[in-house]
Design a protein around this motif. Structure first.
Motif, PDB file in Angstrom:
ATOM      1  N   SER A  96       0.825  -1.205   0.000  1.00  0.00           N
ATOM      2  CA  SER A  96       0.000   0.000   0.000  1.00  0.00           C
ATOM      3  C   SER A  96       0.861   1.257   0.000  1.00  0.00           C
ATOM      4  CB  SER A  96      -0.924  -0.011   1.223  1.00  0.00           C
ATOM      5  OG  SER A  96      -1.840   1.062   1.165  1.00  0.00           O
ATOM      6  N   LEU A  97       1.903   1.284   0.813  1.00  0.00           N
ATOM      7  CA  LEU A  97       2.790   2.447   0.876  1.00  0.00           C
ATOM      8  C   LEU A  97       3.520   2.671  -0.439  1.00  0.00           C
ATOM      9  CD1 LEU A  97       4.229   1.910   4.462  1.00  0.00           C
ATOM     10  CD2 LEU A  97       2.868   3.871   3.712  1.00  0.00           C
ATOM     11  N   VAL A  98       3.903   1.579  -1.092  1.00  0.00           N
ATOM     12  CA  VAL A  98       4.577   1.685  -2.388  1.00  0.00           C
ATOM     13  C   VAL A  98       3.654   2.331  -3.416  1.00  0.00           C
ATOM     14  CG1 VAL A  98       5.472   0.378  -4.353  1.00  0.00           C
ATOM     15  CG2 VAL A  98       6.203  -0.200  -2.041  1.00  0.00           C
ATOM     16  N   PHE A  99       2.391   1.892  -3.449  1.00  0.00           N
ATOM     17  CA  PHE A  99       1.451   2.465  -4.412  1.00  0.00           C
ATOM     18  C   PHE A  99       1.069   3.904  -4.048  1.00  0.00           C
ATOM     19  CE2 PHE A  99       0.782  -1.982  -5.733  1.00  0.00           C
ATOM     20  CZ  PHE A  99       0.874  -1.797  -7.115  1.00  0.00           C
ATOM     21  N   PHE A 100       1.078   4.225  -2.772  1.00  0.00           N
ATOM     22  CA  PHE A 100       0.893   5.612  -2.360  1.00  0.00           C
ATOM     23  C   PHE A 100       2.024   6.475  -2.930  1.00  0.00           C
ATOM     24  CE2 PHE A 100      -1.998   4.461   1.263  1.00  0.00           C
ATOM     25  CZ  PHE A 100      -2.983   5.379   0.964  1.00  0.00           C
ATOM     26  N   SER A 101       3.252   5.969  -2.821  1.00  0.00           N
ATOM     27  CA  SER A 101       4.419   6.706  -3.301  1.00  0.00           C
ATOM     28  C   SER A 101       4.376   6.885  -4.815  1.00  0.00           C
ATOM     29  CB  SER A 101       5.705   5.974  -2.897  1.00  0.00           C
ATOM     30  OG  SER A 101       5.795   5.832  -1.491  1.00  0.00           O
ATOM     31  N   ILE A 102       3.972   5.830  -5.527  1.00  0.00           N
ATOM     32  CA  ILE A 102       3.880   5.910  -6.989  1.00  0.00           C
ATOM     33  C   ILE A 102       2.838   6.949  -7.401  1.00  0.00           C
ATOM     34  CG2 ILE A 102       3.237   4.646  -9.080  1.00  0.00           C
ATOM     35  CD1 ILE A 102       4.343   2.119  -7.751  1.00  0.00           C
ATOM     36  N   ALA A 103       1.669   6.889  -6.752  1.00  0.00           N
ATOM     37  CA  ALA A 103       0.606   7.847  -7.071  1.00  0.00           C
ATOM     38  C   ALA A 103       1.051   9.273  -6.763  1.00  0.00           C
ATOM     39  CB  ALA A 103      -0.657   7.501  -6.281  1.00  0.00           C
ATOM     40  N   ALA A 104       1.731   9.455  -5.622  1.00  0.00           N
ATOM     41  CA  ALA A 104       2.193  10.789  -5.231  1.00  0.00           C
ATOM     42  C   ALA A 104       3.220  11.325  -6.217  1.00  0.00           C
ATOM     43  CB  ALA A 104       2.791  10.739  -3.829  1.00  0.00           C
ATOM     44  N   PHE A 105       4.037  10.431  -6.768  1.00  0.00           N
ATOM     45  CA  PHE A 105       5.047  10.840  -7.756  1.00  0.00           C
ATOM     46  C   PHE A 105       4.376  11.402  -9.005  1.00  0.00           C
ATOM     47  CE2 PHE A 105       7.577   9.767 -11.533  1.00  0.00           C
ATOM     48  CZ  PHE A 105       8.741  10.485 -11.264  1.00  0.00           C
ATOM     49  N   PHE A 106       3.350  10.718  -9.490  1.00  0.00           N
ATOM     50  CA  PHE A 106       2.661  11.176 -10.702  1.00  0.00           C
ATOM     51  C   PHE A 106       1.805  12.414 -10.441  1.00  0.00           C
ATOM     52  CE2 PHE A 106       3.346   6.670 -11.988  1.00  0.00           C
ATOM     53  CZ  PHE A 106       4.048   6.919 -13.172  1.00  0.00           C
ATOM     54  N   ILE A 107       1.195  12.471  -9.246  1.00  0.00           N
ATOM     55  CA  ILE A 107       0.352  13.620  -8.915  1.00  0.00           C
ATOM     56  C   ILE A 107       1.193  14.840  -8.579  1.00  0.00           C
ATOM     57  CG2 ILE A 107      -1.320  14.513  -7.232  1.00  0.00           C
ATOM     58  CD1 ILE A 107      -2.472  11.718  -7.019  1.00  0.00           C
ATOM     59  N   GLY A 108       2.391  14.597  -8.016  1.00  0.00           N
ATOM     60  CA  GLY A 108       3.249  15.688  -7.592  1.00  0.00           C
ATOM     61  C   GLY A 108       2.947  16.125  -6.176  1.00  0.00           C
ATOM     62  N   HIS A 109       2.877  15.147  -5.256  1.00  0.00           N
ATOM     63  CA  HIS A 109       2.563  15.434  -3.851  1.00  0.00           C
ATOM     64  C   HIS A 109       3.781  15.052  -3.004  1.00  0.00           C
ATOM     65  CE1 HIS A 109       0.455  15.759  -0.115  1.00  0.00           C
ATOM     66  NE2 HIS A 109      -0.711  15.965  -0.699  1.00  0.00           N
ATOM     67  N   PRO A 110       4.665  16.011  -2.688  1.00  0.00           N
ATOM     68  CA  PRO A 110       5.926  15.714  -1.995  1.00  0.00           C
ATOM     69  C   PRO A 110       5.750  15.086  -0.609  1.00  0.00           C
ATOM     70  CG  PRO A 110       5.535  18.081  -2.076  1.00  0.00           C
ATOM     71  CD  PRO A 110       4.541  17.451  -2.996  1.00  0.00           C
ATOM     72  N   PHE A 111       4.748  15.537   0.164  1.00  0.00           N
ATOM     73  CA  PHE A 111       4.570  14.985   1.516  1.00  0.00           C
ATOM     74  C   PHE A 111       4.280  13.497   1.455  1.00  0.00           C
ATOM     75  CE2 PHE A 111       1.498  13.669   4.800  1.00  0.00           C
ATOM     76  CZ  PHE A 111       2.306  13.802   5.920  1.00  0.00           C
ATOM     77  N   ILE A 149      -0.396   6.188   9.857  1.00  0.00           N
ATOM     78  CA  ILE A 149       0.398   6.840   8.802  1.00  0.00           C
ATOM     79  C   ILE A 149      -0.289   6.677   7.448  1.00  0.00           C
ATOM     80  CG2 ILE A 149       2.570   6.723   7.506  1.00  0.00           C
ATOM     81  CD1 ILE A 149       3.938   5.943  10.146  1.00  0.00           C
ATOM     82  N   ILE A 150      -0.778   5.476   7.170  1.00  0.00           N
ATOM     83  CA  ILE A 150      -1.478   5.233   5.908  1.00  0.00           C
ATOM     84  C   ILE A 150      -2.760   6.051   5.841  1.00  0.00           C
ATOM     85  CG2 ILE A 150      -2.786   3.468   4.630  1.00  0.00           C
ATOM     86  CD1 ILE A 150      -0.600   1.488   5.348  1.00  0.00           C
ATOM     87  N   ALA A 151      -3.438   6.215   6.968  1.00  0.00           N
ATOM     88  CA  ALA A 151      -4.656   7.030   7.011  1.00  0.00           C
ATOM     89  C   ALA A 151      -4.350   8.476   6.639  1.00  0.00           C
ATOM     90  CB  ALA A 151      -5.290   6.959   8.397  1.00  0.00           C
ATOM     91  N   VAL A 152      -3.253   9.012   7.180  1.00  0.00           N
ATOM     92  CA  VAL A 152      -2.865  10.396   6.880  1.00  0.00           C
ATOM     93  C   VAL A 152      -2.500  10.542   5.400  1.00  0.00           C
ATOM     94  CG1 VAL A 152      -1.175  12.207   7.352  1.00  0.00           C
ATOM     95  CG2 VAL A 152      -2.096  10.859   9.238  1.00  0.00           C
ATOM     96  N   LEU A 153      -1.766   9.575   4.869  1.00  0.00           N
ATOM     97  CA  LEU A 153      -1.419   9.619   3.442  1.00  0.00           C
ATOM     98  C   LEU A 153      -2.679   9.535   2.583  1.00  0.00           C
ATOM     99  CD1 LEU A 153       1.777   7.337   3.233  1.00  0.00           C
ATOM    100  CD2 LEU A 153       1.596   9.794   3.636  1.00  0.00           C
ATOM    101  N   SER A 154      -3.641   8.734   3.026  1.00  0.00           N
ATOM    102  CA  SER A 154      -4.904   8.600   2.296  1.00  0.00           C
ATOM    103  C   SER A 154      -5.621   9.934   2.207  1.00  0.00           C
ATOM    104  CB  SER A 154      -5.814   7.571   2.986  1.00  0.00           C
ATOM    105  OG  SER A 154      -5.204   6.304   3.054  1.00  0.00           O
ATOM    106  N   ILE A 155      -5.754  10.618   3.355  1.00  0.00           N
ATOM    107  CA  ILE A 155      -6.449  11.907   3.372  1.00  0.00           C
ATOM    108  C   ILE A 155      -5.701  12.930   2.531  1.00  0.00           C
ATOM    109  CG2 ILE A 155      -7.229  13.802   4.829  1.00  0.00           C
ATOM    110  CD1 ILE A 155      -8.822  11.212   5.104  1.00  0.00           C
ATOM    111  N   SER A 156      -4.368  12.873   2.560  1.00  0.00           N
ATOM    112  CA  SER A 156      -3.562  13.814   1.784  1.00  0.00           C
ATOM    113  C   SER A 156      -3.840  13.678   0.290  1.00  0.00           C
ATOM    114  CB  SER A 156      -2.073  13.589   2.052  1.00  0.00           C
ATOM    115  OG  SER A 156      -1.760  13.791   3.416  1.00  0.00           O
ATOM    116  N   LEU A 157      -3.951  12.435  -0.192  1.00  0.00           N
ATOM    117  CA  LEU A 157      -4.212  12.215  -1.615  1.00  0.00           C
ATOM    118  C   LEU A 157      -5.683  12.438  -1.956  1.00  0.00           C
ATOM    119  CD1 LEU A 157      -2.030   9.159  -2.722  1.00  0.00           C
ATOM    120  CD2 LEU A 157      -1.606  11.597  -2.998  1.00  0.00           C
ATOM    121  N   ILE A 158      -6.578  12.026  -1.044  1.00  0.00           N
ATOM    122  CA  ILE A 158      -8.012  12.231  -1.284  1.00  0.00           C
ATOM    123  C   ILE A 158      -8.313  13.719  -1.399  1.00  0.00           C
ATOM    124  CG2 ILE A 158     -10.310  12.036  -0.240  1.00  0.00           C
ATOM    125  CD1 ILE A 158      -9.372   9.364   0.963  1.00  0.00           C
ATOM    126  N   GLU A 159      -7.557  14.531  -0.640  1.00  0.00           N
ATOM    127  CA  GLU A 159      -7.728  15.982  -0.707  1.00  0.00           C
ATOM    128  C   GLU A 159      -7.426  16.494  -2.111  1.00  0.00           C
ATOM    129  OE1 GLU A 159      -6.384  19.690   2.145  1.00  0.00           O
ATOM    130  OE2 GLU A 159      -4.833  18.337   1.395  1.00  0.00           O
TER     131      GLU A 159
END
Length: 237
Positions: A96-111, A149-159
């Protein structure tokens, strides 16, 4: 400020879990600790879901804090396992964390990108340490901290995009629900392997299946997960 809020939140989670276990308190006290940690993220980290975009924008208004709080506490408890002797179960949040990182890379979400990479590397270290020493014990404290931590990353991307709710649902919640269902029917290693492969499969599908089709997956799985909450065995909220 969000990094500081995340750190304070994790410390709050750890303290609440330790106190609950030390004094054998009701699990409601652990949930209260999670609520406090979530409020730190919302109030100090200024992280919240204020609207939902489904083609049109739906402002949540007064429901912003309750909705964000529900998502944070809900995703924090996805890894609702009291104790596990096999550290390989950490493969599920790792995916899950790996896919969060991949999605953040494409979206451009540094946090999310930085936190996701650091968290996944930490889990990999724990997995390797456990594999070579056999001394790792995966318990409530670690599980809840990772979940938070995963919950916080989820909200960050859902935002950024509500469609990214697919990641925690299909690469973590679904595999863990599957693990709960099959762990008593096959060996522990086999159940972890099946859940791990399922997490990877649905993670890859995220980049293949059109977003409008993904919405049907999200609505369907959310309905199933809500139904499972009526059973104590599969409950994570």
């Amino acid at each position: 400020m969000l990094y500081l809020a995340l750190f304070i939140g994790v410390v709050t989670i750890v303290i609440s879990v330790k106190l609950t276990q030390a004094f054998k308190l009701s699990s409601i006290w652990g949930v209260l600790g999670q609520i406090c940690a979530s409020l730190v993220i919302i109030m100090v980290g200024k992280l919240e879901v204020s609207y939902i975009s489904l083609g049109d924008y739906f402002e949540l208004g007064y429901l912003t804090v309750p909705f964000t709080l529900l998502l944070l506490v809900g995703f924090t408890n996805v890894m609702n396992i009291e104790k596990v002797q096999n550290p390989s179960i950490l493969l599920l949040p790792f995916v899950s964390l790996v896919f969060f990182s991949i999605a953040a890379f494409f979206i451009g979400h540094p946090f999310v990108l930085i936190t996701g990479i650091c968290s996944s590397l930490t889990l990999m270290f724990i997995l390797l340490y456990g594999y070579y020493t056999g001394k790792v014990f995966v318990g409530r404290t670690l599980n809840t901290s990772i979940g938070f931590i995963i919950a916080v990353l989820s909200i960050s991307l859902i935002e950024t995009s509500i469609v990214t709710i697919y990641i925690p649902l299909f690469t973590l919640a679904l595999p863990f629900t599957l693990y709960y269902l099959i762990q008593d029917k096959i060996t522990n290693v086999q159940s972890i392997t099946v859940s791990f492969l399922t997490a990877n499969l649905f993670g890859v599908l995220m980049y293949i299946v059109p977003f409008n089709t993904i919405w049907y997956f999200i609505v369907g799985l959310t309905s199933i997960l809500v139904i499972t909450q009526f059973s104590r065995k599969y409950r994570f909220i």
